[in-house]
Motif scaffolding. Structure first.
Motif, PDB file in Angstrom:
ATOM      1  N   ALA A  38      -7.998 -12.023  -7.495  1.00  0.00           N
ATOM      2  CA  ALA A  38      -6.929 -11.194  -6.736  1.00  0.00           C
ATOM      3  C   ALA A  38      -5.435 -11.931  -6.644  1.00  0.00           C
ATOM      4  O   ALA A  38      -5.497 -13.040  -6.185  1.00  0.00           O
ATOM      5  N   PRO A  39      -4.400 -11.159  -7.007  1.00  0.00           N
ATOM      6  CA  PRO A  39      -3.159 -11.776  -6.477  1.00  0.00           C
ATOM      7  C   PRO A  39      -2.777 -11.648  -5.027  1.00  0.00           C
ATOM      8  O   PRO A  39      -3.555 -11.255  -4.218  1.00  0.00           O
ATOM      9  N   GLN A  40      -1.694 -12.321  -4.736  1.00  0.00           N
ATOM     10  CA  GLN A  40      -1.022 -11.942  -3.173  1.00  0.00           C
ATOM     11  C   GLN A  40      -0.663 -10.739  -3.010  1.00  0.00           C
ATOM     12  O   GLN A  40      -1.397 -10.136  -1.932  1.00  0.00           O
ATOM     13  N   SER A  41      -0.053  -9.932  -3.842  1.00  0.00           N
ATOM     14  CA  SER A  41       0.332  -8.612  -3.615  1.00  0.00           C
ATOM     15  C   SER A  41       0.137  -7.986  -4.953  1.00  0.00           C
ATOM     16  O   SER A  41      -0.009  -8.391  -5.987  1.00  0.00           O
ATOM     17  N   LEU A  42      -0.084  -6.522  -4.640  1.00  0.00           N
ATOM     18  CA  LEU A  42      -0.158  -5.539  -5.854  1.00  0.00           C
ATOM     19  C   LEU A  42       0.195  -4.210  -5.559  1.00  0.00           C
ATOM     20  O   LEU A  42       0.027  -3.786  -4.603  1.00  0.00           O
ATOM     21  N   TYR A  43       1.387  -3.633  -6.383  1.00  0.00           N
ATOM     22  CA  TYR A  43       1.914  -2.244  -6.064  1.00  0.00           C
ATOM     23  C   TYR A  43       2.009  -1.436  -7.241  1.00  0.00           C
ATOM     24  O   TYR A  43       2.433  -2.078  -8.278  1.00  0.00           O
ATOM     25  N   PHE A  44       1.553  -0.101  -7.091  1.00  0.00           N
ATOM     26  CA  PHE A  44       1.819   0.640  -8.027  1.00  0.00           C
ATOM     27  C   PHE A  44       2.648   1.729  -7.476  1.00  0.00           C
ATOM     28  O   PHE A  44       2.598   2.294  -6.546  1.00  0.00           O
ATOM     29  N   THR A  45       4.009   1.682  -7.947  1.00  0.00           N
ATOM     30  CA  THR A  45       5.141   2.501  -7.499  1.00  0.00           C
ATOM     31  C   THR A  45       5.619   3.547  -8.285  1.00  0.00           C
ATOM     32  O   THR A  45       5.934   3.305  -9.303  1.00  0.00           O
ATOM     33  N   VAL A  46       5.811   4.833  -7.431  1.00  0.00           N
ATOM     34  CA  VAL A  46       6.557   5.970  -8.541  1.00  0.00           C
ATOM     35  C   VAL A  46       7.805   6.194  -7.618  1.00  0.00           C
ATOM     36  O   VAL A  46       7.906   6.513  -6.604  1.00  0.00           O
ATOM     37  N   LYS A  47       8.858   6.348  -8.755  1.00  0.00           N
ATOM     38  CA  LYS A  47      10.230   6.978  -8.179  1.00  0.00           C
ATOM     39  C   LYS A  47      10.775   7.998  -9.169  1.00  0.00           C
ATOM     40  O   LYS A  47      10.048   8.137 -10.288  1.00  0.00           O
ATOM     41  N   HIS A  48      11.685   8.817  -8.860  1.00  0.00           N
ATOM     42  CA  HIS A  48      12.205   9.626  -9.903  1.00  0.00           C
ATOM     43  C   HIS A  48      12.854   8.809 -11.036  1.00  0.00           C
ATOM     44  O   HIS A  48      12.820   9.406 -12.054  1.00  0.00           O
ATOM     45  N   LYS A  49      13.391   7.842 -10.571  1.00  0.00           N
ATOM     46  CA  LYS A  49      14.029   7.046 -11.712  1.00  0.00           C
ATOM     47  C   LYS A  49      14.134   5.356 -11.285  1.00  0.00           C
ATOM     48  O   LYS A  49      14.172   5.393 -10.115  1.00  0.00           O
ATOM     49  N   PHE A  50      14.103   4.653 -12.051  1.00  0.00           N
ATOM     50  CA  PHE A  50      14.067   3.156 -11.580  1.00  0.00           C
ATOM     51  C   PHE A  50      14.877   2.569 -10.866  1.00  0.00           C
ATOM     52  O   PHE A  50      14.988   1.801 -10.160  1.00  0.00           O
ATOM     53  N   THR A  51      16.335   3.200 -10.722  1.00  0.00           N
ATOM     54  CA  THR A  51      17.321   2.783 -10.192  1.00  0.00           C
ATOM     55  C   THR A  51      17.383   3.460  -8.616  1.00  0.00           C
ATOM     56  O   THR A  51      18.163   2.991  -7.762  1.00  0.00           O
ATOM     57  N   ASP A  52      16.496   4.244  -8.685  1.00  0.00           N
ATOM     58  CA  ASP A  52      16.182   4.845  -6.933  1.00  0.00           C
ATOM     59  C   ASP A  52      15.668   3.694  -6.030  1.00  0.00           C
ATOM     60  O   ASP A  52      14.990   2.757  -6.564  1.00  0.00           O
ATOM     61  N   LYS A  53      16.307   3.569  -4.852  1.00  0.00           N
ATOM     62  CA  LYS A  53      15.732   2.589  -3.790  1.00  0.00           C
ATOM     63  C   LYS A  53      14.385   3.370  -3.250  1.00  0.00           C
ATOM     64  O   LYS A  53      13.534   2.596  -2.698  1.00  0.00           O
ATOM     65  N   GLU A  54      14.166   4.670  -2.861  1.00  0.00           N
ATOM     66  CA  GLU A  54      12.999   5.198  -2.482  1.00  0.00           C
ATOM     67  C   GLU A  54      12.200   5.334  -3.317  1.00  0.00           C
ATOM     68  O   GLU A  54      12.404   6.131  -4.370  1.00  0.00           O
ATOM     69  N   ALA A  55      11.021   5.183  -3.048  1.00  0.00           N
ATOM     70  CA  ALA A  55       9.849   5.387  -3.793  1.00  0.00           C
ATOM     71  C   ALA A  55       9.218   7.004  -3.275  1.00  0.00           C
ATOM     72  O   ALA A  55       9.207   7.234  -2.389  1.00  0.00           O
ATOM     73  N   VAL A  56       8.823   7.582  -4.337  1.00  0.00           N
ATOM     74  CA  VAL A  56       8.163   8.990  -3.994  1.00  0.00           C
ATOM     75  C   VAL A  56       6.847   8.918  -3.583  1.00  0.00           C
ATOM     76  O   VAL A  56       6.190   9.481  -2.952  1.00  0.00           O
ATOM     77  N   LEU A  57       6.072   7.689  -4.149  1.00  0.00           N
ATOM     78  CA  LEU A  57       4.622   7.284  -3.589  1.00  0.00           C
ATOM     79  C   LEU A  57       4.365   6.037  -3.972  1.00  0.00           C
ATOM     80  O   LEU A  57       5.199   5.608  -4.970  1.00  0.00           O
ATOM     81  N   GLN A  58       3.471   5.303  -3.464  1.00  0.00           N
ATOM     82  CA  GLN A  58       3.314   3.978  -3.564  1.00  0.00           C
ATOM     83  C   GLN A  58       1.655   3.639  -3.289  1.00  0.00           C
ATOM     84  O   GLN A  58       1.145   4.199  -2.322  1.00  0.00           O
ATOM     85  N   LYS A  59       0.717   3.068  -3.955  1.00  0.00           N
ATOM     86  CA  LYS A  59      -0.312   2.535  -3.872  1.00  0.00           C
ATOM     87  C   LYS A  59      -0.250   0.824  -3.552  1.00  0.00           C
ATOM     88  O   LYS A  59       0.288   0.317  -4.403  1.00  0.00           O
ATOM     89  N   LYS A  60      -0.989   0.386  -2.401  1.00  0.00           N
ATOM     90  CA  LYS A  60      -0.813  -0.984  -2.354  1.00  0.00           C
ATOM     91  C   LYS A  60      -2.046  -1.741  -2.862  1.00  0.00           C
ATOM     92  O   LYS A  60      -3.225  -0.941  -2.747  1.00  0.00           O
TER      93      LYS A  60
END
Length: 122
Positions: A38-60
């Protein structure tokens, strides 16, 4: 169930908005061998576009499980996508291990149409 082997490449995903969909992936080292720690951390992140600051959903990482063979599992629940617009989003899977940050997969997540919505069931 969608399956990905992750080495930093692009993987296109598609699912019906509002459906419950399970995803699996494996982390691979430079030689293509599965990483089973297992790594230290792992994220699956979804955004409208890669340059957006805010995610529309995220799984940790704490919302995922890993099998002994190094296969990771997570689920996008109905409520994760039911209020999102149809269309194409971007996602990535980012890992922090030994204080090094690596994006192991990225691509598009397409949310497709549905005829039955939670509001009109029953």
């Amino acid at each position: 169930m969608h399956i990905m082997a992750c080495t930093g490449g692009m993987a296109e995903l598609s699912q019906t908005r509002g459906d419950t969909v399970g995803y699996t992936f494996q982390r691979l080292n430079a030689e293509g061998q599965v990483i089973t720690t297992a790594p230290q951390s792992l994220y699956f992140t979804v955004k409208h576009k890669f340059t957006d600051k805010e995610a529309v959903l995220q799984k940790k990482m704490d919302e995922m499980t890993m099998d002994e063979d190094g296969t990771w599992h997570f689920v996008l629940q109905s409520e994760d996508t039911e209020s999102l617009d149809y269309g194409v989003y971007v996602y990535d899977i980012q890992v922090t291990d030994n204080d090094a940050v690596t994006t192991i997969a990225k691509g598009n997540l397409k949310l497709t149409g549905e005829a039955t919505w939670a509001a009109n069931e029953g």
